[in-house]
Design a protein around this motif. Structure first.
Motif, PDB file in Angstrom:
ATOM      1  N   UNK A 146       0.829  -1.196   0.000  1.00 11.69           N
ATOM      2  CA  UNK A 146       0.000   0.000   0.000  1.00 11.69           C
ATOM      3  C   UNK A 146       0.863   1.246   0.000  1.00 11.69           C
ATOM      4  N   UNK A 147       0.282   2.341  -0.483  1.00 10.48           N
ATOM      5  CA  UNK A 147       0.879   3.666  -0.395  1.00 10.48           C
ATOM      6  C   UNK A 147       0.141   4.430   0.698  1.00 10.48           C
ATOM      7  N   UNK A 148       0.843   4.747   1.791  1.00 10.40           N
ATOM      8  CA  UNK A 148       0.275   5.556   2.860  1.00 10.40           C
ATOM      9  C   UNK A 148       0.506   7.016   2.503  1.00 10.40           C
ATOM     10  N   UNK A 149      -0.579   7.724   2.176  1.00  5.16           N
ATOM     11  CA  UNK A 149      -0.464   9.078   1.632  1.00  5.16           C
ATOM     12  C   UNK A 149      -1.191  10.100   2.497  1.00  5.16           C
ATOM     13  N   UNK A 150      -1.263   9.872   3.806  1.00  4.73           N
ATOM     14  CA  UNK A 150      -1.894  10.837   4.708  1.00  4.73           C
ATOM     15  C   UNK A 150      -1.203  12.186   4.609  1.00  4.73           C
ATOM     16  N   UNK A 151      -1.952  13.248   4.909  1.00  4.84           N
ATOM     17  CA  UNK A 151      -1.354  14.570   4.977  1.00  4.84           C
ATOM     18  C   UNK A 151      -0.296  14.612   6.075  1.00  4.84           C
ATOM     19  N   UNK A 152       0.585  15.608   5.989  1.00  4.97           N
ATOM     20  CA  UNK A 152       1.693  15.747   6.933  1.00  4.97           C
ATOM     21  C   UNK A 152       1.184  15.792   8.373  1.00  4.97           C
ATOM     22  N   UNK A 158       9.913  -1.257   2.684  1.00  7.89           N
ATOM     23  CA  UNK A 158       9.263  -0.016   3.104  1.00  7.89           C
ATOM     24  C   UNK A 158      10.096   1.149   2.579  1.00  7.89           C
ATOM     25  N   UNK A 159       9.447   2.136   2.003  1.00 13.28           N
ATOM     26  CA  UNK A 159      10.135   3.328   1.505  1.00 13.28           C
ATOM     27  C   UNK A 159       9.450   4.568   2.069  1.00 13.28           C
ATOM     28  N   UNK A 160      10.186   5.343   2.859  1.00 12.87           N
ATOM     29  CA  UNK A 160       9.664   6.599   3.378  1.00 12.87           C
ATOM     30  C   UNK A 160       9.984   7.729   2.398  1.00 12.87           C
ATOM     31  N   UNK A 161       9.169   8.800   2.423  1.00 10.87           N
ATOM     32  CA  UNK A 161       9.311   9.924   1.485  1.00 10.87           C
ATOM     33  C   UNK A 161       9.332   9.400   0.040  1.00 10.87           C
ATOM     34  N   UNK A 162       8.303   8.636  -0.292  1.00 11.59           N
ATOM     35  CA  UNK A 162       8.268   7.932  -1.577  1.00 11.59           C
ATOM     36  C   UNK A 162       8.176   8.857  -2.779  1.00 11.59           C
ATOM     37  N   UNK A 199      17.042   1.712  -8.017  1.00 14.14           N
ATOM     38  CA  UNK A 199      17.246   0.748  -6.923  1.00 14.14           C
ATOM     39  C   UNK A 199      15.941   0.046  -6.581  1.00 14.14           C
ATOM     40  N   UNK A 200      14.872   0.827  -6.383  1.00 11.58           N
ATOM     41  CA  UNK A 200      13.588   0.235  -6.009  1.00 11.58           C
ATOM     42  C   UNK A 200      13.033  -0.623  -7.133  1.00 11.58           C
ATOM     43  N   UNK A 201      13.277  -0.233  -8.363  1.00 12.49           N
ATOM     44  CA  UNK A 201      12.771  -0.987  -9.502  1.00 12.49           C
ATOM     45  C   UNK A 201      13.455  -2.344  -9.615  1.00 12.49           C
ATOM     46  N   UNK A 202      14.732  -2.400  -9.261  1.00 14.13           N
ATOM     47  CA  UNK A 202      15.484  -3.649  -9.347  1.00 14.13           C
ATOM     48  C   UNK A 202      15.388  -4.493  -8.074  1.00 14.13           C
ATOM     49  N   UNK A 203      14.955  -3.881  -6.988  1.00 18.15           N
ATOM     50  CA  UNK A 203      14.865  -4.585  -5.715  1.00 18.15           C
ATOM     51  C   UNK A 203      13.807  -5.686  -5.787  1.00 18.15           C
ATOM     52  N   UNK A 204      14.124  -6.839  -5.224  1.00 15.35           N
ATOM     53  CA  UNK A 204      13.191  -7.971  -5.222  1.00 15.35           C
ATOM     54  C   UNK A 204      12.475  -8.017  -3.875  1.00 15.35           C
ATOM     55  N   UNK A 205      11.150  -7.874  -3.888  1.00 15.26           N
ATOM     56  CA  UNK A 205      10.394  -7.906  -2.635  1.00 15.26           C
ATOM     57  C   UNK A 205       8.992  -8.464  -2.873  1.00 15.26           C
ATOM     58  N   UNK A 206       8.429  -9.012  -1.825  1.00 15.60           N
ATOM     59  CA  UNK A 206       7.098  -9.588  -1.914  1.00 15.60           C
ATOM     60  C   UNK A 206       6.011  -8.546  -1.764  1.00 15.60           C
ATOM     61  N   UNK A 207       6.146  -7.681  -0.758  1.00 11.09           N
ATOM     62  CA  UNK A 207       5.154  -6.643  -0.499  1.00 11.09           C
ATOM     63  C   UNK A 207       5.856  -5.313  -0.255  1.00 11.09           C
ATOM     64  N   UNK A 208       5.208  -4.247  -0.667  1.00  7.46           N
ATOM     65  CA  UNK A 208       5.807  -2.922  -0.539  1.00  7.46           C
ATOM     66  C   UNK A 208       4.856  -1.991   0.187  1.00  7.46           C
ATOM     67  N   UNK A 209       5.389  -1.237   1.149  1.00 11.15           N
ATOM     68  CA  UNK A 209       4.615  -0.231   1.862  1.00 11.15           C
ATOM     69  C   UNK A 209       5.392   1.084   1.786  1.00 11.15           C
ATOM     70  N   UNK A 210       4.865   2.012   0.994  1.00 12.09           N
ATOM     71  CA  UNK A 210       5.506   3.304   0.770  1.00 12.09           C
ATOM     72  C   UNK A 210       4.738   4.374   1.536  1.00 12.09           C
ATOM     73  N   UNK A 211       5.425   5.464   1.861  1.00 16.57           N
ATOM     74  CA  UNK A 211       4.785   6.573   2.583  1.00 16.57           C
ATOM     75  C   UNK A 211       5.209   7.908   1.987  1.00 16.57           C
ATOM     76  N   UNK A 212       4.236   8.771   1.736  1.00 13.52           N
ATOM     77  CA  UNK A 212       4.493  10.143   1.305  1.00 13.52           C
ATOM     78  C   UNK A 212       3.236  10.975   1.530  1.00 13.52           C
ATOM     79  N   UNK A 213       3.440  12.214   1.950  1.00 11.86           N
ATOM     80  CA  UNK A 213       2.298  13.117   2.119  1.00 11.86           C
ATOM     81  C   UNK A 213       1.918  13.785   0.813  1.00 11.86           C
ATOM     82  N   UNK A 214       2.792  13.692  -0.192  1.00  5.56           N
ATOM     83  CA  UNK A 214       2.549  14.398  -1.449  1.00  5.56           C
ATOM     84  C   UNK A 214       2.689  13.437  -2.628  1.00  5.56           C
ATOM     85  N   UNK A 215       1.738  12.535  -2.810  1.00  5.61           N
ATOM     86  CA  UNK A 215       1.821  11.599  -3.932  1.00  5.61           C
ATOM     87  C   UNK A 215       1.736  12.296  -5.279  1.00  5.61           C
TER      88      UNK A 215
END
Length: 592
Positions: free
Chosen positions: A87-93, A183-187, A200-216
């Motif tokens: 999921x992308x966590x995109x709550x306001x600041x 997990x990627x902060x400031x996505x 880096x993120x594009x080549x990274x191998x992962x099962x699930x991704x959780x990103x966070x940014x207030x400004x998608x």
């Protein structure tokens, strides 16, 4: 059990499988009534188990560590049980995206369903992530700054600077293994596919991704594509398909097929806004203090400004020094003196005799200033809040180290602890200083090395001793104290010298965009439009000063810039209306 298609293969779902009820039924009597009764019992048991599995089981374990807010619990629950693959966590600041991600990680750890976790953050935030996950969720992660960190192939729970991870030293190790969770902060930093962070993120191998940014979304709806595609590849189609299907070429603040796009984004993005939560944020009181400079300070300002105007050329290597001098002269004479001292001492700099004489004249003016107007006024501010608050905790921000030293020297006689934070400290060192400041109280004198990402809700007084010309940097400073967990009114004191560029920036520009009532997301929207056109905000401020032949012309230049800002503000409001059109259609409480 069904398998989830992810970015790099498959990984098991969080929920557990149960036996096919028909298997148990075959062992029973062939009597129809008995079989039916048994199947109903099995189905009831299956429903009961499923309900239990879709509860946040770990909340009970951490209830004494942290008070989770409703929107944070709902966000974590939705990410775990309503979204397949991340999921992308995109709550306001300021709404606690770190807490929401932490809750997801805690639940996975509690259920023991994932083994390897990689959390990537901006460098200055890595220790804070480590501390919060430990203190609030009981999760033990190693950080790349720890002495016992043995590399990305040696640990299963790692928090690291994204820039450390993408470096030549570590990149191969990071990419050589498959991570269960990334997990990627400031996505928003990966919205551009032409960056090493994105690669880096594009080549990274992962099962699930959780990103966070207030400004998608920063410039237009296309910003979302790269971020979302890293989390759930293909959900928005190819980039060409996305642009053709959803983006209106003539206006990047308009979209086609909005309901369809809403439905797709709703599968992967969670966004809460301040007004939608039940949080009662405290008031922000802004005190703007414009002081009359002394005669010597006015003389110094005029001398530096004349020198900069006479010698500046963007094609000359010295332009960065001159740009810095103009910013320093409203901060303190000590900052100016230090820069000139280094400039003159550098034998490789081809300074003419005329220039050297002009610089020595400036230094002689500095020598005549024993104590600055701002130093005197700062002491008065601190003495005032000391009387009113009692146990004083205030942070004073400056952009320059010599100014920082002068501030510290001038307030040490107030019988309050003084804490110094600047770029010489490591991330761990800054963390220790913040903890010391919290425990002892007093005054923290900080450079902007600590202005982003640090949590200091225990402090509610902030002084901008000098003002960055970029309003984003000002709001980042204020955001250290004005956030969830702040239970007192926040007081912001802005200090400026009358008749200087600092006063023009404060009144003409920051006033036009209502800086101190803006959200950081709103500011980013406004400024990104200027940057998109190739203009840098601070450089533009400097150019207005440099080209003005008189005070009247300078005021007119700033008026023109203010008009541009107002136009950017209207464009940003249009974009925000567009955002609400996309985001407000989300039904966060229902399965999609």
């Amino acid at each position: 059990m069904p398998q989830k298609v992810s970015k790099s293969g498959t990984s098991p779902e969080l929920s557990y499988s149960i036996d096919d009820p028909s298997t148990a039924a075959e062992a029973l009597s062939t009597d129809t009534i008995n079989v039916t009764s048994h199947l109903l019992n099995v189905q009831a048991r299956e429903f009961e188990i499923a309900q239990g599995q879709q509860e946040l089981l770990s909340v009970e374990e951490i209830k004494d560590r942290i008070k989770l807010l409703d929107h944070q619990l709902q966000a974590a629950h939705r990410a775990l049980f309503k979204m397949s693959g991340g999921a992308l966590f995109a709550d306001e600041v300021g709404l606690g995206k770190t807490i929401e991600v932490g809750m997801v990680l805690k639940e996975m750890d509690f259920r023991d369903t994932r083994d390897s976790f990689l959390i990537l953050t901006p460098a200055q935030l890595a220790p804070q992530w480590q501390k919060e996950l430990d203190e609030k969720f009981g999760l033990d992660f190693v950080c790349n700054y720890d002495e016992d960190f043995c590399g990305f192939d040696a640990h299963d729970k790692i928090i690291a600077s994204v820039d450390t991870a993408k470096s030549k030293t570590n990149r191969d190790d990071v990419l050589s293994r498959r991570w269960d969770v990334a997990v990627l902060d400031e996505a928003h930093y990966v919205r551009n596919a032409d960056t090493m962070r994105y690669e880096l993120m594009d080549e990274l191998s992962y099962g699930e991704a959780f990103f966070a940014t207030a400004t998608p979304i920063q410039n237009d709806i296309s910003d979302l594509y790269n971020i979302i595609d890293l989390i759930r590849p293909g959900i928005l189609g190819t980039r060409q398909q996305f642009d053709n299907r959803y983006v209106v070429d003539s206006d990047d603040a308009q979209i086609k097929r909005s309901e369809e796009l809403q439905e797709k984004l709703n599968r992967v993005m969670i966004r809460n806004r301040r007004e939608e939560t039940k949080i009662d944020f405290t008031n922000r009181n802004v005190h703007t203090n414009v002081f009359e400079p002394s005669a010597a300070e006015t003389q110094l300002y005029d001398a530096v400004t004349d020198y900069v105007r006479s010698n500046y050329s963007s094609a000359d290597a010295r332009h960065l020094v001159l740009f810095t001098l103009q910013k320093e002269v409203v901060s303190s004479p000590y900052a100016v003196d230090k820069t000139i001292e280094r400039w003159v001492a550098d034998k490789e700099k081809a300074l003419s005799k005329r220039e050297r004489n002009a610089l020595r004249d400036i230094q002689s003016i500095v020598d005549d200033i024993a104590r600055t107007t701002k130093q005197k006024r700062l002491r008065h501010i601190i003495e005032t809040i000391q009387d009113q608050i009692g146990t004083t905790r205030a942070v004073v921000f400056t952009q320059f180290r010599p100014t920082q030293d002068a501030i510290a020297d001038s307030i040490r006689g107030l019988n309050l602890p003084v804490h110094i934070v600047n770029g010489d400290l490591s991330s761990k060192g800054k963390e220790r200083k913040v903890a010391q400041f919290k425990d002892e109280g007093g005054i923290m004198v900080a450079t902007d090395s600590i202005s982003e990402g640090r949590n200091m809700q225990f402090c509610n007084v902030l002084v901008n001793y000098d003002l960055p010309w970029n309003p984003m940097k000002v709001e980042q400073r204020i955001g250290r104290v004005d956030r969830i967990g702040q239970d007192r009114e926040v007081h912001v004191f802005n200090m400026a010298l009358e008749g200087t560029i600092e006063e023009h920036v404060l009144n003409k520009l920051f006033g036009k965009i209502d800086l101190f009532n803006q959200s950081i997301g709103g500011l980013r929207d406004i400024l990104s439009r200027m940057e998109k056109s190739g203009s840098d905000f601070e450089r533009e401020v400097f150019e207005q000063l440099r080209h003005a032949d008189s005070k009247v012309e300078l005021e007119n230049n700033f008026e023109d810039m203010a008009v541009d800002l107002e136009q950017n503000t209207k464009a940003a409001e249009k974009m925000n209306d567009f955002n609400r059109g996309v985001f407000d259609g989300f039904d966060f409480g229902e399965s999609v």
